[in-house]
Design a protein around this motif. Structure first.
Motif, PDB file in Angstrom:
ATOM      1  N   PHE A  62      -7.851  41.758  -0.522  1.00 59.67           N
ATOM      2  CA  PHE A  62      -8.195  42.497  -1.744  1.00 59.67           C
ATOM      3  C   PHE A  62      -7.404  41.958  -2.937  1.00 59.67           C
ATOM      4  CE2 PHE A  62      -6.349  45.858  -4.433  1.00 59.67           C
ATOM      5  CZ  PHE A  62      -7.447  46.117  -5.233  1.00 59.67           C
ATOM      6  N   ALA A  63      -6.102  41.806  -2.762  1.00 59.17           N
ATOM      7  CA  ALA A  63      -5.261  41.326  -3.867  1.00 59.17           C
ATOM      8  C   ALA A  63      -5.680  39.932  -4.312  1.00 59.17           C
ATOM      9  CB  ALA A  63      -3.790  41.337  -3.441  1.00 59.17           C
ATOM     10  N   ILE A  64      -5.970  39.062  -3.358  1.00 56.48           N
ATOM     11  CA  ILE A  64      -6.389  37.699  -3.706  1.00 56.48           C
ATOM     12  C   ILE A  64      -7.769  37.692  -4.367  1.00 56.48           C
ATOM     13  CG2 ILE A  64      -7.125  35.503  -2.656  1.00 56.48           C
ATOM     14  CD1 ILE A  64      -4.115  35.746  -3.087  1.00 56.48           C
ATOM     15  N   GLU A  65      -8.670  38.541  -3.906  1.00 51.25           N
ATOM     16  CA  GLU A  65     -10.002  38.603  -4.529  1.00 51.25           C
ATOM     17  C   GLU A  65      -9.900  39.048  -5.983  1.00 51.25           C
ATOM     18  OE1 GLU A  65     -12.826  37.519  -3.408  1.00 51.25           O
ATOM     19  OE2 GLU A  65     -12.338  37.219  -1.309  1.00 51.25           O
ATOM     20  N   ILE A  66      -9.054  40.041  -6.232  1.00 49.27           N
ATOM     21  CA  ILE A  66      -8.851  40.495  -7.617  1.00 49.27           C
ATOM     22  C   ILE A  66      -8.210  39.378  -8.447  1.00 49.27           C
ATOM     23  CG2 ILE A  66      -7.479  42.086  -9.044  1.00 49.27           C
ATOM     24  CD1 ILE A  66      -9.893  43.440  -7.912  1.00 49.27           C
ATOM     25  N   ALA A  67      -7.200  38.738  -7.888  1.00 52.99           N
ATOM     26  CA  ALA A  67      -6.531  37.644  -8.614  1.00 52.99           C
ATOM     27  C   ALA A  67      -7.506  36.500  -8.884  1.00 52.99           C
ATOM     28  CB  ALA A  67      -5.326  37.139  -7.821  1.00 52.99           C
ATOM     29  N   PHE A  68      -8.384  36.201  -7.913  1.00 53.10           N
ATOM     30  CA  PHE A  68      -9.368  35.130  -8.091  1.00 53.10           C
ATOM     31  C   PHE A  68     -10.364  35.491  -9.196  1.00 53.10           C
ATOM     32  CE2 PHE A  68     -12.964  32.413  -6.819  1.00 53.10           C
ATOM     33  CZ  PHE A  68     -12.305  31.203  -6.745  1.00 53.10           C
ATOM     34  N   ALA A  69     -10.796  36.752  -9.242  1.00 50.08           N
ATOM     35  CA  ALA A  69     -11.711  37.186 -10.304  1.00 50.08           C
ATOM     36  C   ALA A  69     -11.059  37.052 -11.675  1.00 50.08           C
ATOM     37  CB  ALA A  69     -12.157  38.622 -10.055  1.00 50.08           C
ATOM     38  N   PHE A  70      -9.787  37.468 -11.769  1.00 47.95           N
ATOM     39  CA  PHE A  70      -9.067  37.315 -13.035  1.00 47.95           C
ATOM     40  C   PHE A  70      -8.869  35.837 -13.374  1.00 47.95           C
ATOM     41  CE2 PHE A  70      -7.084  41.724 -12.534  1.00 47.95           C
ATOM     42  CZ  PHE A  70      -7.920  42.275 -13.488  1.00 47.95           C
ATOM     43  N   ALA A  71      -8.607  35.013 -12.365  1.00 49.30           N
ATOM     44  CA  ALA A  71      -8.416  33.575 -12.605  1.00 49.30           C
ATOM     45  C   ALA A  71      -9.697  32.937 -13.145  1.00 49.30           C
ATOM     46  CB  ALA A  71      -7.973  32.881 -11.320  1.00 49.30           C
TER      47      ALA A  71
END
Length: 190
Positions: free
Chosen positions: A41-50
Protein backbone atom coordinates in the motif's frame (compact mmCIF):
# COMPACT_ATOMS: atom_id res chain seq x y z
CA UNK A 1 -28.40 -16.32 5.47
CA UNK A 2 -26.31 -13.39 6.55
CA UNK A 3 -22.61 -13.11 7.04
CA UNK A 4 -22.89 -13.75 10.79
CA UNK A 5 -24.89 -16.92 10.15
CA UNK A 6 -22.24 -18.26 7.79
CA UNK A 7 -19.57 -17.78 10.49
CA UNK A 8 -21.45 -19.58 13.30
CA UNK A 9 -19.41 -22.72 12.71
CA UNK A 10 -16.26 -20.75 13.56
CA UNK A 11 -16.09 -21.17 17.33
CA UNK A 12 -13.05 -21.24 19.62
CA UNK A 13 -12.55 -24.99 19.37
CA UNK A 14 -12.49 -24.88 15.57
CA UNK A 15 -10.16 -21.89 15.53
CA UNK A 16 -7.76 -23.83 17.79
CA UNK A 17 -7.95 -26.82 15.43
CA UNK A 18 -7.20 -24.58 12.45
CA UNK A 19 -4.24 -23.03 14.28
CA UNK A 20 -2.92 -26.48 15.21
CA UNK A 21 -3.39 -27.64 11.61
CA UNK A 22 -1.51 -24.67 10.19
CA UNK A 23 1.27 -24.66 12.74
CA UNK A 24 3.04 -21.68 14.33
CA UNK A 25 5.22 -20.95 11.30
CA UNK A 26 2.18 -20.43 9.09
CA UNK A 27 0.68 -17.96 11.54
CA UNK A 28 3.94 -16.01 11.57
CA UNK A 29 3.93 -15.92 7.78
CA UNK A 30 0.31 -14.75 7.72
CA UNK A 31 1.32 -11.88 10.01
CA UNK A 32 4.24 -11.16 7.69
CA UNK A 33 1.78 -11.18 4.77
CA UNK A 34 -0.25 -8.51 6.52
CA UNK A 35 2.93 -6.43 6.84
CA UNK A 36 3.61 -7.02 3.13
CA UNK A 37 0.11 -5.75 2.34
CA UNK A 38 0.79 -2.59 4.32
CA UNK A 39 4.15 -2.11 2.59
CA UNK A 40 2.58 -2.65 -0.86
CA UNK A 41 0.00 0.00 0.00
CA UNK A 42 2.72 2.48 0.98
CA UNK A 43 4.70 1.80 -2.19
CA UNK A 44 1.60 2.06 -4.40
CA UNK A 45 0.80 5.46 -2.90
CA UNK A 46 4.43 6.58 -3.26
CA UNK A 47 4.47 5.35 -6.88
CA UNK A 48 1.28 7.30 -7.67
CA UNK A 49 2.80 10.45 -6.17
CA UNK A 50 6.06 9.80 -8.06
CA UNK A 51 4.16 9.61 -11.36
CA UNK A 52 2.39 12.88 -10.58
CA UNK A 53 5.71 14.49 -9.65
CA UNK A 54 7.16 13.25 -12.95
CA UNK A 55 4.28 14.89 -14.84
CA UNK A 56 4.92 18.18 -13.01
CA UNK A 57 8.71 18.05 -13.44
CA UNK A 58 8.45 17.25 -17.15
CA UNK A 59 5.93 20.06 -17.75
CA UNK A 60 3.00 17.79 -18.69
CA UNK A 61 0.92 18.85 -15.67
CA UNK A 62 0.59 22.17 -13.93
CA UNK A 63 2.05 22.38 -10.40
CA UNK A 64 -1.11 24.05 -9.09
CA UNK A 65 -3.40 21.27 -10.38
CA UNK A 66 -1.62 18.48 -8.50
CA UNK A 67 -1.33 18.28 -4.74
CA UNK A 68 1.87 16.53 -3.71
CA UNK A 69 3.26 15.97 -0.21
CA UNK A 70 5.89 18.47 0.91
CA UNK A 71 8.61 15.82 1.12
CA UNK A 72 8.04 14.75 -2.50
CA UNK A 73 10.56 16.11 -5.01
CA UNK A 74 8.71 17.67 -7.94
CA UNK A 75 10.75 20.45 -9.49
CA UNK A 76 14.06 18.74 -10.32
CA UNK A 77 13.55 16.14 -13.09
CA UNK A 78 16.62 13.97 -12.30
CA UNK A 79 15.59 13.74 -8.64
CA UNK A 80 12.02 12.90 -9.60
CA UNK A 81 13.23 10.23 -12.03
CA UNK A 82 15.47 8.75 -9.35
CA UNK A 83 12.55 8.68 -6.90
CA UNK A 84 10.28 7.13 -9.55
CA UNK A 85 12.92 4.50 -10.33
CA UNK A 86 13.42 3.79 -6.61
CA UNK A 87 9.72 3.31 -5.96
CA UNK A 88 9.47 1.06 -9.02
CA UNK A 89 12.34 -1.09 -7.76
CA UNK A 90 10.83 -1.21 -4.27
CA UNK A 91 7.47 -2.21 -5.76
CA UNK A 92 9.06 -5.02 -7.77
CA UNK A 93 11.00 -6.19 -4.71
CA UNK A 94 7.83 -6.28 -2.59
CA UNK A 95 6.00 -8.27 -5.25
CA UNK A 96 8.90 -10.73 -5.35
CA UNK A 97 8.83 -11.03 -1.55
CA UNK A 98 5.10 -11.63 -1.71
CA UNK A 99 5.48 -14.48 -4.21
CA UNK A 100 8.42 -15.96 -2.29
CA UNK A 101 6.60 -15.89 1.05
CA UNK A 102 3.54 -17.49 -0.52
CA UNK A 103 5.63 -20.31 -1.95
CA UNK A 104 7.51 -20.75 1.32
CA UNK A 105 4.28 -20.91 3.32
CA UNK A 106 2.81 -23.47 0.95
CA UNK A 107 5.90 -25.67 1.09
CA UNK A 108 6.19 -25.34 4.89
CA UNK A 109 2.57 -26.39 5.28
CA UNK A 110 3.01 -29.34 2.91
CA UNK A 111 6.12 -30.47 4.81
CA UNK A 112 4.34 -30.21 8.18
CA UNK A 113 1.29 -32.13 7.00
CA UNK A 114 3.30 -34.82 5.22
CA UNK A 115 5.46 -35.39 8.31
CA UNK A 116 2.29 -35.70 10.40
CA UNK A 117 0.85 -38.21 7.92
CA UNK A 118 4.04 -40.28 7.98
CA UNK A 119 4.10 -40.33 11.79
CA UNK A 120 0.48 -41.43 11.81
CA UNK A 121 1.05 -44.08 9.13
CA UNK A 122 4.08 -45.60 10.86
CA UNK A 123 2.39 -45.69 14.27
CA UNK A 124 -0.91 -47.22 13.14
CA UNK A 125 -1.47 -50.97 13.33
CA UNK A 126 -3.62 -51.33 10.23
CA UNK A 127 -3.26 -48.83 7.45
CA UNK A 128 -4.58 -48.51 3.93
CA UNK A 129 -1.84 -47.66 1.47
CA UNK A 130 -4.30 -45.92 -0.84
CA UNK A 131 -5.55 -43.78 2.04
CA UNK A 132 -2.03 -42.73 3.01
CA UNK A 133 -1.12 -42.02 -0.63
CA UNK A 134 -4.28 -39.95 -1.12
CA UNK A 135 -3.63 -37.95 2.03
CA UNK A 136 0.06 -37.57 1.25
CA UNK A 137 -0.45 -36.24 -2.26
CA UNK A 138 -3.89 -34.89 -3.10
CA UNK A 139 -5.05 -33.60 0.26
CA UNK A 140 -1.74 -32.00 1.19
CA UNK A 141 -1.42 -30.28 -2.19
CA UNK A 142 -5.01 -29.06 -1.93
CA UNK A 143 -4.38 -27.68 1.58
CA UNK A 144 -1.24 -25.92 0.31
CA UNK A 145 -3.22 -24.33 -2.51
CA UNK A 146 -5.92 -23.14 -0.14
CA UNK A 147 -3.36 -21.56 2.18
CA UNK A 148 -1.62 -19.91 -0.78
CA UNK A 149 -4.92 -18.40 -1.91
CA UNK A 150 -5.82 -17.26 1.61
CA UNK A 151 -2.49 -15.49 1.85
CA UNK A 152 -3.12 -13.79 -1.51
CA UNK A 153 -6.54 -12.67 -0.30
CA UNK A 154 -5.05 -11.30 2.92
CA UNK A 155 -2.48 -9.21 1.04
CA UNK A 156 -4.96 -8.00 -1.60
CA UNK A 157 -7.71 -7.11 0.88
CA UNK A 158 -5.25 -5.18 3.06
CA UNK A 159 -3.85 -3.23 0.12
CA UNK A 160 -7.21 -2.62 -1.55
CA UNK A 161 -8.91 -1.48 1.66
CA UNK A 162 -6.16 0.99 2.45
CA UNK A 163 -6.03 2.30 -1.13
CA UNK A 164 -9.81 2.74 -1.17
CA UNK A 165 -9.69 4.57 2.18
CA UNK A 166 -6.93 6.81 0.81
CA UNK A 167 -8.89 7.58 -2.33
CA UNK A 168 -11.99 8.38 -0.31
CA UNK A 169 -10.00 10.76 1.88
CA UNK A 170 -8.45 12.47 -1.17
CA UNK A 171 -11.54 12.68 -3.39
CA UNK A 172 -14.64 11.27 -1.70
CA UNK A 173 -17.22 12.20 -4.34
CA UNK A 174 -15.25 10.93 -7.32
CA UNK A 175 -14.23 7.74 -5.54
CA UNK A 176 -17.74 6.87 -4.36
CA UNK A 177 -19.18 7.67 -7.80
CA UNK A 178 -16.56 5.48 -9.47
CA UNK A 179 -17.25 2.63 -7.05
CA UNK A 180 -21.00 2.93 -7.71
CA UNK A 181 -20.44 2.84 -11.48
CA UNK A 182 -18.08 -0.12 -11.11
CA UNK A 183 -20.57 -2.06 -8.97
CA UNK A 184 -23.42 -1.15 -11.33
CA UNK A 185 -21.48 -2.41 -14.34
CA UNK A 186 -20.58 -5.54 -12.41
CA UNK A 187 -24.26 -6.17 -11.67
CA UNK A 188 -25.18 -5.67 -15.33
CA UNK A 189 -22.49 -8.06 -16.54
CA UNK A 190 -23.52 -10.69 -14.03
Amino acid sequence: MGFSHSLKWLNRARVRKIILFLGPKALQQFTFSLAIGLAVFAIEIAFAFALQAFFVASGIANDSSIELPRWMPHSDLPTVLLFLFGTGVARALLLWIQVYVQGALTEDLKHLQRSRILKWAFHTESISTSEVTGLFNERVNFAGGVINNLQTILIRVTTTSLLLASLISIAPGTTLFSCAVFLGLGALIK
